[in-house]
Design a protein around this motif. Structure first.
Motif, short mmCIF file in Angstrom:
data_model
loop_
_atom_site.label_atom_id
_atom_site.label_comp_id
_atom_site.label_asym_id
_atom_site.label_seq_id
_atom_site.Cartn_x
_atom_site.Cartn_y
_atom_site.Cartn_z
N MET A 1 -15.68 26.92 49.21
CA MET A 1 -14.59 26.69 50.15
C MET A 1 -14.93 27.37 51.47
O MET A 1 -15.40 28.50 51.50
N VAL A 2 -14.67 26.68 52.54
CA VAL A 2 -14.89 27.23 53.87
C VAL A 2 -13.53 27.46 54.52
O VAL A 2 -12.66 26.61 54.47
N GLN A 3 -13.38 28.64 55.10
CA GLN A 3 -12.15 28.95 55.81
C GLN A 3 -12.52 29.32 57.24
O GLN A 3 -13.43 30.10 57.47
N VAL A 4 -11.80 28.76 58.17
CA VAL A 4 -12.01 29.06 59.57
C VAL A 4 -10.74 29.71 60.10
O VAL A 4 -9.64 29.21 59.88
N THR A 5 -10.91 30.83 60.76
CA THR A 5 -9.77 31.52 61.36
C THR A 5 -10.01 31.62 62.85
O THR A 5 -11.07 32.06 63.29
N ILE A 6 -9.04 31.20 63.63
CA ILE A 6 -9.13 31.28 65.08
C ILE A 6 -8.09 32.28 65.55
O ILE A 6 -6.93 32.21 65.17
N ILE A 7 -8.54 33.20 66.38
CA ILE A 7 -7.65 34.23 66.91
C ILE A 7 -7.60 34.07 68.41
O ILE A 7 -8.63 34.06 69.08
N ARG A 8 -6.41 33.94 68.93
CA ARG A 8 -6.23 33.79 70.38
C ARG A 8 -5.73 35.11 70.94
O ARG A 8 -4.70 35.63 70.50
N LEU A 9 -6.46 35.63 71.89
CA LEU A 9 -6.08 36.88 72.53
C LEU A 9 -5.29 36.55 73.80
O LEU A 9 -5.84 36.08 74.79
N ILE A 10 -4.02 36.82 73.77
CA ILE A 10 -3.14 36.52 74.90
C ILE A 10 -3.17 37.70 75.86
O ILE A 10 -3.03 38.85 75.46
#
Length: 59
Positions: A1-10
């Motif tokens: 399983m592949v998991q992608v996490t995107i974090i946006r720095l505001i």
């Protein structure tokens, strides 16, 4: 399983500019601390071998 996490720095650009002209070492230290904390959190959520070598932050 592949998991992608995107974090946006505001407010990232504003934060970096507020540090003044000699800021690169501060930015690197904070990003390193954030990366370490994310690795700790993901390791607790997904025990076992995981590859967390690349975390990309969106600005």
């Amino acid at each position: 399983m592949v998991q992608v996490t995107i974090i946006r720095l505001i407010g990232y650009r504003e934060w970096t500019e507020s540090l003044g002209p000699d800021r690169e070492h501060i930015i690197q230290r904070v990003q390193s601390q954030l990366h370490n904390e994310l690795i700790n959190v993901f390791s607790r959520l997904m025990p076992g071998p995981t590859h967390l070598g690349m975390i990309t932050y969106l600005q």
